[in-house]
Write a protein that holds these residues in place. Structure first.
Motif, PDB file in Angstrom:
ATOM      1  N   SER A   1      38.995  28.993  44.572  1.00  0.00           N
ATOM      2  CA  SER A   1      39.393  28.885  43.167  1.00  0.00           C
ATOM      3  C   SER A   1      38.197  28.753  42.242  1.00  0.00           C
ATOM      4  O   SER A   1      38.171  29.330  41.149  1.00  0.00           O
TER       5      SER A   1
ATOM      6  N   GLU B   1      36.684  32.113  41.659  1.00  0.00           N
ATOM      7  CA  GLU B   1      37.485  32.937  40.764  1.00  0.00           C
ATOM      8  C   GLU B   1      37.307  32.500  39.318  1.00  0.00           C
ATOM      9  O   GLU B   1      37.223  33.329  38.403  1.00  0.00           O
ATOM     10  N   VAL B   2      37.259  31.214  39.119  1.00  0.00           N
ATOM     11  CA  VAL B   2      37.052  30.707  37.763  1.00  0.00           C
ATOM     12  C   VAL B   2      35.702  31.177  37.223  1.00  0.00           C
ATOM     13  O   VAL B   2      35.588  31.623  36.066  1.00  0.00           O
TER      14      VAL B   2
ATOM     15  N   THR C   1      35.844  35.014  36.521  1.00  0.00           N
ATOM     16  CA  THR C   1      36.632  35.307  35.315  1.00  0.00           C
ATOM     17  C   THR C   1      35.849  34.963  34.055  1.00  0.00           C
ATOM     18  O   THR C   1      35.826  35.743  33.080  1.00  0.00           O
TER      19      THR C   1
ATOM     20  N   HIS D   1      33.125  37.523  33.517  1.00  0.00           N
ATOM     21  CA  HIS D   1      33.675  38.796  33.043  1.00  0.00           C
ATOM     22  C   HIS D   1      34.015  38.713  31.557  1.00  0.00           C
ATOM     23  O   HIS D   1      33.757  39.668  30.790  1.00  0.00           O
ATOM     24  N   LYS D   2      34.615  37.611  31.128  1.00  0.00           N
ATOM     25  CA  LYS D   2      34.954  37.449  29.711  1.00  0.00           C
ATOM     26  C   LYS D   2      33.695  37.468  28.851  1.00  0.00           C
ATOM     27  O   LYS D   2      33.650  38.113  27.796  1.00  0.00           O
TER      28      LYS D   2
ATOM     29  N   LYS E   1      41.766  41.095  46.318  1.00  0.00           N
ATOM     30  CA  LYS E   1      41.735  40.785  44.898  1.00  0.00           C
ATOM     31  C   LYS E   1      42.945  41.390  44.206  1.00  0.00           C
ATOM     32  O   LYS E   1      43.405  42.440  44.540  1.00  0.00           O
TER      33      LYS E   1
END
Length: 651
Positions: A477, A480-481, A484, A487-488, A651
């Motif tokens: 997790s 992934e955080v 993300t 990517h933002k 994914k």
């Protein structure tokens, strides 16, 4: 006293019977006979002369007996004397008549002493009466309490006594005062008249400590505030610096020879010597200086003195053969890099150090700050921890706790132990709780273990207690955080870059700017040459578009910076993805043979949860065997084999 011949000294040329010729070192003066030391080659020459005098029934009159003894038996008498110096020996040499010799009896010699029976002797008072042997001997003593007027007491002579004693083997040590006192006795009595002169023993060579703190101090360690720690001693393993003098050799002092009453020397035993070189072990050397021999430290380290050989050595490691206990050492806090312990470490004792090798059983606690903890035998009921290194136990660990979060733990056999490390290898484990990134067991009996990689050759149950294997599945997790968020952030940068590039394109599309950029490119590449009139127009055009050009340059720099930041974010995303893949790789469990109830589960330990390695022993045991919603059963059975590998979620 009878009248004696005036002298028995004769010339060698016309020597008569009953006379003696003087040796070259005997000088006759008006005052008597003297010894010239410059002519006396050795004391034995004087002794031979005295023997010759007494052997010819002569004796020395008014003999200086102490001087004679000194010249004959004291070697130091003739040393340091000027040439030609003379010493008085006797007044003369005279005849020792047979009737006078008969007055002196034999001595009783025993145990280094000579005793003589003194008794009063008498003769007839008639002066015309010739002395007969019996009368001279005076065997008829007067009746006590009644003096016979017809008898006169015979006076004995000390010089004659010396001559008689010499011929009977007493050549040294006569007590003149005792002899004189005995001659005055009125009744028979044994008196000791001569004694051996005992030798004076010398002094053995010895070593003297030159540096304080060479010896261990068993006093309790003093703390701040006048407090003491009864668990520790003040000094157990002295540390010394290079060049320090350890000990100094005091040379042996020879003794002084004695002399027997026979004149034979009683040599003093040779004092013991010591070779400082034999005491110099590794890390020390012998330094011969003006004021003596010293044993000096050649390299800094820990001082060790061998009890059997007394050899000094300074090494970079501490070596102890006495064990660790309340009586011998107390708890130890050691600063050395290497420590060797050949004795037992007793229960409740703490040894804090770096690398340690224990050759005997350990019952206490070993706390290492790095290096290697190597136990050649067993760890029983104690513990061993290493902050930044490995733990190796070549014997058995029983009822012990082993912790090496940054290192590996290798145990031949473990019973009822808690083992926590980065990598754990156990030959045979029974009823143990094990947590590590990588666990490798040959035989597991009723053990509970958790790890990222678990390999067991044989798993068994014991007394209704099964073997439990927990495969620690990574919590993805957080990855992934991170991905993300990156990517933002990168998307926002790309949007900003696109906006800046749109403004650049709009500026470039203006007529004057486009014309300027085209001409500037040709002038830069030498494709165009301007006439003087054209140069005036070029300068006018450059001034007109200057603000727009500056804006283009600034926008280009901003775009380059944002592009570099976007590329860096892309690299970060790749690194996080690689880290996620690495955390998933190697997550597996393999049991070659199951011979009893065995349960294999996968469990995800979330980042917010307390790490298994930080749980207390009782809580760890419960957690390893607990089954809950977070635990996914992979295998349960009493036979067969099992192999499973974790796959990264798609994914």
């Amino acid at each position: 006293m009878p009248n004696y011949p005036e002298s028995a000294v004769g010339n060698l040329a016309d020597l008569e019977e009953g006379q003696v010729a003087l040796s070259r070192f005997i000088v006759q003066r008006d005052t008597g006979l003297h010894v010239n030391l410059s002519r006396l080659d050795s004391a034995s020459d004087l002794i031979d002369f005295v023997n010759r005098v007494f052997a010819t029934d002569l004796y020395f009159r008014a003999l200086d007996y102490p001087r004679l003894m000194s010249l004959c038996y004291d070697e130091a008498t003739s040393r340091g004397r000027p040439d030609g110096e003379e010493f008085f020996l006797a007044a003369d040499i005279t005849a020792f008549r047979p009737e006078r010799q008969a007055l002196y009896k034999a001595l009783r010699i025993d145990g280094g002493e000579a005793a003589y029976l003194f008794e009063p002797l008498y003769r007839a008072s008639d002066p015309e009466q010739t002395l007969s042997g019996g009368a001279e001997m005076g065997h008829a003593a007067p009746v006590p309490g009644r003096q016979q007027s017809s008898e006169t007491r015979i006076e004995l002579d000390i010089d004659e006594f010396i001559a008689a004693a010499w011929t009977r083997g007493v050549c040294f040590g006569i007590d003149l005062a005792a002899v004189d006192e005995g001659m005055q006795l009125d009744k028979p009595e044994w008196r000791v008249v001569a004694r051996n002169r005992p030798y004076v023993p010398g002094k053995d060579a010895e070593i003297i400590e030159q540096t304080p703190g060479l010896r261990r101090n068993n006093a309790p360690r003093r703390l701040l505030g006048d407090r003491v720690d009864l668990r520790q001693f003040e000094t157990r393993y002295p540390q010394v610096a290079g060049g320090v003098r350890l000990v100094k050799k005091t040379p042996r002092t020879p003794g002084v020879d004695g002399c027997a009453i026979s004149g034979q020397p009683l040599p003093a035993p040779l004092p013991k010597d010591l070779d400082l070189e034999s005491l110099a072990g590794p890390g020390t050397r012998v330094s011969r200086e003006a004021d003596g021999e010293y044993l000096v430290v050649s390299s800094s380290g820990f001082l060790n003195i061998d009890r059997e050989t007394n050899q000094f050595s300074v090494v970079d490691k501490i070596v102890s053969h006495e064990g660790v206990s309340v009586r011998t050492t107390g708890d130890l806090w050691l600063t050395g890099e290497v420590y060797e312990q050949h004795g037992e470490i007793q229960e409740k004792r703490i040894v804090q150090c770096r690398s340690i090798t224990a050759y005997a059983d350990v019952f206490g606690r070993i706390v290492s700050t790095g290096g290697t903890v190597c136990l050649k035998r067993n760890l029983v009921g104690g513990s061993a921890s290493n902050e930044d290194g490995d733990i190796i136990i070549q014997g058995t660990a029983s009822g012990a706790t082993l912790v090496a979060l940054q290192g590996s733990i290798d145990v031949k056999r473990a019973d009822n132990c808690v083992i926590i490390g980065r990598r754990v290898v156990v030959g045979q484990a029974r009823n143990c709780d094990i947590v590590a990134d990588e666990v490798s067991l040959d035989i597991s009996e009723a053990c509970a273990m958790a790890g990222k990689t678990i390999r067991v050759r044989m798993a068994r149950a014991r007394r209704e207690l099964d073997s439990v294997l927990l495969v620690l599945v990574p919590d993805l997790s957080s990855y992934e955080v991170q991905i993300t968020a990156l990517h933002k952030k990168r998307a926002a940068l790309e949007k900003s870059i696109a906006g800046h590039r749109a403004r650049i394109d709009a500026l470039r599309g203006e007529n004057d700017v486009a014309k300027y950029l085209l001409l500037a490119g040709k002038l830069r590449n030498h494709e165009l040459t301007l006439s003087p009139e054209q140069q005036v127009g070029w300068r006018r055009l450059a001034a007109l578009v200057a603000p727009a050009v500056r804006t283009l340059v600034q926008l280009g720099e901003v775009v380059n910076e944002l592009t570099a930041e976007s590329n860096a974010l892309s690299e970060q995303v790749k690194a996080v993805i690689d880290a996620r893949e690495a955390s998933c790789s190697g997550v597996m469990c393999a049991v070659e043979k199951v011979e009893g109830e065995t349960r294999v589960s996968a469990v995800m330990v979330r980042l917010a949860d307390t790490p298994l390695s930080a749980l207390p022993g009782k809580d760890l045991k419960v957690r390893l065997r607990r089954t809950d919603a977070a635990t996914k059963l992979l295998f349960a059975g009493a036979g067969g084999q099992f192999e499973w590998s974790y796959r990264t979620p798609s994914k």
